[in-house]
Design an enzyme around this catalytic site. Structure first.
Site, PDB file in Angstrom:
ATOM      1  N   GLN A 283      53.068  31.310 123.187  1.00 32.63           N
ATOM      2  CA  GLN A 283      54.189  30.670 123.489  1.00 32.63           C
ATOM      3  C   GLN A 283      55.370  31.138 124.073  1.00 32.63           C
ATOM      4  O   GLN A 283      55.872  32.493 124.122  1.00 32.63           O
ATOM      5  CB  GLN A 283      55.180  30.443 121.989  1.00 32.63           C
ATOM      6  CG  GLN A 283      53.556  29.621 121.029  1.00 32.63           C
ATOM      7  CD  GLN A 283      53.724  28.078 121.089  1.00 32.63           C
ATOM      8  OE1 GLN A 283      54.498  28.000 122.469  1.00 32.63           O
ATOM      9  NE2 GLN A 283      53.074  27.499 120.593  1.00 32.63           N
ATOM     10  N   CYS A 403      51.948  20.206 122.080  1.00 32.25           N
ATOM     11  CA  CYS A 403      53.164  20.260 122.946  1.00 32.25           C
ATOM     12  C   CYS A 403      53.634  19.551 123.676  1.00 32.25           C
ATOM     13  O   CYS A 403      54.216  19.260 124.831  1.00 32.25           O
ATOM     14  CB  CYS A 403      53.302  21.923 123.455  1.00 32.25           C
ATOM     15  SG  CYS A 403      52.214  21.927 124.847  1.00 32.25           S
TER      16      CYS A 403
END
Length: 445
Positions: A283, A403
């Site tokens: 991430q 996402c």
């Protein structure tokens, strides 16, 4: 009606669209205006016109939103990396919750009207949160420059002080451009082709360790550059070279070679540490990743008798969070370097190189049937074959970490056939952008 290019129109902005643009309606045609906010009235000029919609640029702001703020970044309008820095942060969080509702309304998965879409969990630190930098390089004005392409172009916008980028990574890329210029390292362009095209710099939030990848279209000599960088920045632990000969928008080629230093850097999340090799996915916002993973753990409600599949595992960072909480963990990823990291990071797990849609049926045939599944796919969402595999094998519970709100809503159309959507928790991983992460709790019907 079909609007004409360069036609000038007044427009009331009804909402903010999924890319952060203002959305209005002019005589039955939807019009998207970059930089406009909900509730504003603008005078705009049509830039493109299609049968069902048009795009326009704002010429004049006739009525300003009370939530409009002055962007802090000097490159904001040119670079396009952030889309909503002109919107006050509390309203950004509301917008990201609305993003999910817009996507659900578009794809209409079963029962979507009753889904619980929870308030977006935001951040206190709105600057310098992004730990990984990936800048294009070009030779412009007798000097190597690095930055991002302007929206819908190959025009490089040089960035020397990105307000969302980790400050150390920005300092390092600034030094890299000076050294590439000084040592006359070949730099890629669309005509010459050979040379450095992209530089990746990543800094571990937990340890401060840094790694670099030079992505080049041809082999290059970097010994002097590496010597200067490592002397000035002792936190650099790994420097690698990736060769990408493709004339395409793909950033990386298949082969990555460590030129200097360690195989991986050490990062940490929650209460554990793990290794990250240069190509491994992690991430981009390490601090907020703690929040994201806690929400994933909460949504799964792991039990000691659960057998968990960690699909799109990357380096096993999510799987590692479940270690000791479930009976067994298996995972997969198509990038071999990521699986090598995952085997180190989750020593009691079974991690294999390959696709979920191929490995899960193989594991079922071998007698392994998962009771729990967690997926964290790229922005393209779940592969159709994997969706079919999930619907066929039906693990009792599932957590989807997304996402991309659009591909999430699309995938829920099929998943909702066999799962109840308990709730969707929005997590803001990217302040000032039109992107949000979401954790979805699904329970088999």
């Amino acid at each position: 009606m079909t609007l004409k290019i360069k036609q000038k129109i007044p427009l009331k902005i009804k909402k903010i669209g999924i890319n952060g643009e203002g959305v209005g309606n002019f005589k039955g045609t939807t019009v998207f205006v970059a930089g406009a906010l909900k509730g504003e009235e603008v005078y705009a000029e049509i830039v493109t016109s299609e049968r069902n919609y048009a795009t326009a640029k704002m010429l004049k702001l006739n009525k300003k939103s009370p939530h409009r703020v002055v962007p802090m970044c000097e490159s904001y309008k040119q670079c396009g990396g952030c889309q909503i820095m002109h919107l006050a942060y509390p309203q950004q969080l509301l917008f990201k919750q609305d993003l999910l509702r817009q996507a659900l309304q578009k794809f209409k998965p079963q029962g979507y009207e009753n889904y619980e879409v929870r308030k977006t969990i935001g951040m206190k630190q709105l600057q310098h949160y992004r730990a990984k930098l990936q800048f294009q390089t070009r030779f412009l004005g007798e000097k190597v420059r690095a930055g991002l392409f302007a929206e819908n172009s190959h025009k490089l916008v040089e960035i020397k002080n990105c307000l969302v980028q980790d400050e150390t990574t920005q300092k390092i890329i600034n030094e890299v451009t000076e050294l590439l210029t000084f040592h006359r390292i070949p730099i890629y362009n669309e005509r010459k082709f050979d040379g450095v095209r992209t530089v990746m710099v990543r800094r571990a939030h937990k340890t401060g360790q840094v790694q670099l990848i030079f992505i080049s279209s041809a082999p290059i000599e970097l010994k002097l550059t590496i010597a200067s960088l490592t002397e000035k920045f002792p936190e650099i632990k790994t420097i690698a070279l990736n060769i990408n000969r493709k004339q395409s928008s793909e950033i990386y080629g298949e082969h990555t070679e460590i030129l200097w230093g360690e195989r991986a850097i050490l990062e940490g999340v929650l209460d554990y540490t793990f290794e990250l090799s240069p190509r491994a996915f992690y991430q981009l916002n390490p601090k907020q990743t703690n929040v994201l993973y806690r929400e994933a753990l909460k949504a799964m409600g792991a039990r000691a008798d659960d057998d968990l599949i960690d699909a799109y595992s990357g380096t096993g960072t999510i799987g590692r969070a479940f270690l000791g909480k479930v009976r067994s963990i298996r995972g997969m990823d198509v990038i071999a370097e990521s699986i090598a990291d995952a085997r180190l990071n989750v020593p009691d797990g079974v991690y294999e190189v390959g696709t979920a849609e191929k490995l899960i049926p193989q594991w079922v045939a071998d007698g392994f049937k998962a009771t729990a599944l967690i997926v964290d796919p790229p922005r393209t969402g779940l592969d159709d074959k994997l969706l079919d595999t999930i619907v066929a094998t039906k693990p009792k519970k599932m957590v989807y970490v997304s996402c991309n709100v659009s591909t999430l809503a699309r995938d829920l159309v099929k998943l909702a056939q066999v799962y109840e959507v308990s709730y969707i928790q929005s997590v803001d991983m990217f302040p000032h952008t039109a992107r949000t992460e979401a954790v979805v709790k699904l329970v088999r019907r």
